[in-house]
Design a protein around this motif. Structure first.
Motif: not given
Length: 68
Positions: A2-6, A8-9, A16-19
């Motif tokens: 959800a944080i990614q989507a908000i 733009g990631y 991958e985002f967490t890494n």
């Protein structure tokens, strides 16, 4: 996710985002984050600071909801 989507990631997986975030702020590369590493890492990285700030700013959530 959800944080990614908000923010733009959406082009990478949650792992991958967490890494990516972890690599930026785990300065001693021990595979663990201390509170000091987290705070220092966020303060030193403008993009990460913006990401964290947006994550706690619910106006972005509202915009995403309104735009579908």
């Amino acid at each position: 996710q959800a944080i990614q989507a908000i923010n733009g990631y959406t082009n990478m997986s949650a792992e991958e985002f967490t890494n990516m975030i972890f690599q930026k702020i785990d300065v001693n590369n021990d595979g663990e984050l201390t509170l000091e590493e987290f705070i220092s890492g966020v303060e030193k990285d403008e993009d990460l600071m913006e990401l964290i700030t947006k994550s706690f700013d619910l106006s972005n959530v509202l915009k995403v909801i309104q735009n579908g």
